[in-house]
Each structure stands twice: as structure tokens, then as C-alpha cells.
Motif scaffolding. Structure first.
Motif, PDB file in Angstrom:
ATOM      1  N   TYR A 179      42.720  46.043  36.089  1.00 16.98           N
ATOM      2  CA  TYR A 179      43.843  46.136  37.038  1.00 16.98           C
ATOM      3  C   TYR A 179      44.386  44.743  37.356  1.00 16.98           C
ATOM      4  O   TYR A 179      45.591  44.492  37.269  1.00 16.98           O
ATOM      5  N   PHE A 180      43.482  43.835  37.710  1.00 20.07           N
ATOM      6  CA  PHE A 180      43.915  42.481  38.060  1.00 20.07           C
ATOM      7  C   PHE A 180      44.476  41.736  36.846  1.00 20.07           C
ATOM      8  O   PHE A 180      45.451  40.995  36.973  1.00 20.07           O
ATOM      9  N   ALA A 189      50.700  49.383  43.291  1.00 20.12           N
ATOM     10  CA  ALA A 189      49.925  50.615  43.419  1.00 20.12           C
ATOM     11  C   ALA A 189      49.186  50.893  42.113  1.00 20.12           C
ATOM     12  O   ALA A 189      49.601  50.469  41.047  1.00 20.12           O
ATOM     13  N   TRP A 190      48.087  51.583  42.224  1.00 17.54           N
ATOM     14  CA  TRP A 190      47.323  51.958  41.047  1.00 17.54           C
ATOM     15  C   TRP A 190      47.631  53.396  40.695  1.00 17.54           C
ATOM     16  O   TRP A 190      48.173  54.149  41.499  1.00 17.54           O
ATOM     17  N   PHE A 195      50.404  42.437  47.502  1.00 14.69           N
ATOM     18  CA  PHE A 195      49.322  42.450  46.513  1.00 14.69           C
ATOM     19  C   PHE A 195      47.971  42.337  47.212  1.00 14.69           C
ATOM     20  O   PHE A 195      47.035  43.080  46.902  1.00 14.69           O
ATOM     21  N   MET A 196      47.848  41.423  48.144  1.00 16.22           N
ATOM     22  CA  MET A 196      46.574  41.230  48.830  1.00 16.22           C
ATOM     23  C   MET A 196      46.200  42.458  49.663  1.00 16.22           C
ATOM     24  O   MET A 196      45.017  42.782  49.796  1.00 16.22           O
ATOM     25  N   GLY A 201      41.645  53.710  44.262  1.00 18.73           N
ATOM     26  CA  GLY A 201      41.713  52.408  43.623  1.00 18.73           C
ATOM     27  C   GLY A 201      40.830  52.313  42.387  1.00 18.73           C
ATOM     28  O   GLY A 201      39.898  53.103  42.208  1.00 18.73           O
ATOM     29  N   PRO A 202      41.126  51.336  41.538  1.00 19.73           N
ATOM     30  CA  PRO A 202      40.380  51.182  40.298  1.00 19.73           C
ATOM     31  C   PRO A 202      38.906  50.830  40.480  1.00 19.73           C
ATOM     32  O   PRO A 202      38.121  50.998  39.557  1.00 19.73           O
ATOM     33  N   GLU A 203      38.522  50.397  41.650  1.00 16.87           N
ATOM     34  CA  GLU A 203      37.124  50.022  41.874  1.00 16.87           C
ATOM     35  C   GLU A 203      36.350  51.130  42.593  1.00 16.87           C
ATOM     36  O   GLU A 203      35.200  50.947  42.979  1.00 16.87           O
ATOM     37  N   THR A 204      36.969  52.299  42.733  1.00 15.61           N
ATOM     38  CA  THR A 204      36.343  53.409  43.430  1.00 15.61           C
ATOM     39  C   THR A 204      35.738  54.381  42.423  1.00 15.61           C
ATOM     40  O   THR A 204      36.443  54.935  41.589  1.00 15.61           O
TER      41      THR A 204
END
Length: 174
Positions: free
Chosen positions: A118-119, A80-81, A15-16, A86-89
């Protein structure tokens, strides 16, 4: 995770590593946007994207330090997203060469909200407790970022209608 916590589980490490990858993607994309806007002499918005990139870099550094990693470990399919980024991109197409600071903050707000979601999904899912706790903490961080960006948006003027009209647009030479 503090020094007195037990060794991180495999799931927690996976996860990290995803969280770290997400932060790195955001760092890189904001830096790319800054370069792109510098090319178009939009220095004010370029500087804003550089600040956003630096903030995300601090988040990535914090994860590396917390996990004791020298660099990003191999990413596994766990956590995985959806999609390739990633969701922050932020998507590349979200930048316009005439955009104003308010637009940059709108992009950042959308990214922070996606990361928060996501989190939160991981925190409320079936992940191990150590992962759920970390995901909830990170969702809280993202909620804080959302609050900060919304406050920042109140301090910059909203663009007037026609902000994207350019009587002499850039032309690409073939």
C-alpha cells in the motif's frame, strides 16, 4: 516530519490520517484475536497477538505525536484502500482456536506485506512529494517489520500436520 519542516499540506494530513486509521485497525484486530484465543485457552498465541497489538499501538501513537493530533481526524476519500478494512488488518476468519504461534506470525507477515505494498504504491504514484516521502518512509518501516517477523518465524516451530484436529471440538449451545 520535524519541528523545522513546513506546515503539513492538506494531502499530507489526509495521508497521515489514513496511515493512523490503518494502524488503529491493526491494534483493534490483534486485540480481538487475543481475546478470542484467550476464550479457547490458547494463551501462548493470545499473548503473541497482544504483543503485535502493542507494536501497532506504538506506530499509531508515533503518528499522532508527529502530527500533533489529539485523536484521529475525519477520514476523507484520499488515499483510501480497497475494501472496508485497511491493508494491515487481518481478516477475522484467519484465526483458528487451535492455531500455534507460527500461524499468528504468518498472519502478521501477510498484514505487513499488504501494508508495505500500500505504502509503496503511494510512494511511486502521483501524490505530492511530501506524501510520497512519508509513504516511502512507512514502506521502509513495513519492510523492517517483515524482516523481523520472518526472523521471529525461524525461532518458533512450524506446526505439524493435523494441528487443527480436535477430538472434542467446542460446541455452541442453541
Amino acid at each position: 516530519m520535524s519541528k523545522t519542516d513546513p506546515k503539513p499540506s492538506h494531502e499530507y494530513s489526509e495521508f497521515m490520517s489514513r496511515a493512523y486509521a490503518m494502524e488503529l485497525e491493526a491494534v483493534e484486530r490483534y486485540a480481538q484475536f487475543a481475546e478470542q484465543l484467550d476464550t479457547h485457552n490458547n494463551r501462548e498465541v493470545a499473548e503473541l497477538f497482544r504483543k503485535l497489538s502493542a507494536i501497532e499501538a506504538l506506530h499509531a501513537k508515533r503518528i499522532l505525536e508527529e502530527m500533533g493530533w489529539p485523536s484521529l481526524p475525519v477520514l476523507t476519500p484520499a488515499y483510501a484502500w480497497e475494501g472496508s478494512e485497511g491493508p494491515e488488518t487481518a481478516p477475522f476468519e484467519s484465526v483458528h482456536y487451535l492455531m500455534q504461534p507460527y500461524h499468528a506470525l504468518e498472519i502478521a507477515l501477510a498484514c505487513e506485506l499488504q501494508a508495505q505494498k500500500y505504502f509503496e504504491q503511494i510512494a511511486s504514484g502521483s501524490a505530492p512529494e511530501q506524501v510520497k516521502a512519508a509513504a516511502e518512509e512507512m514502506a521502509g518501516d513495513e519492510r523492517g517489520h517483515v524482516t523481523l517477523i520472518r526472523a521471529w518465524m525461524k525461532k518458533v516451530p512450524q506446526p505439524a500436520a493435523g494441528w487443527d484436529e480436535d477430538p472434542d471440538p467446542p460446541r455452541a449451545n442453541e
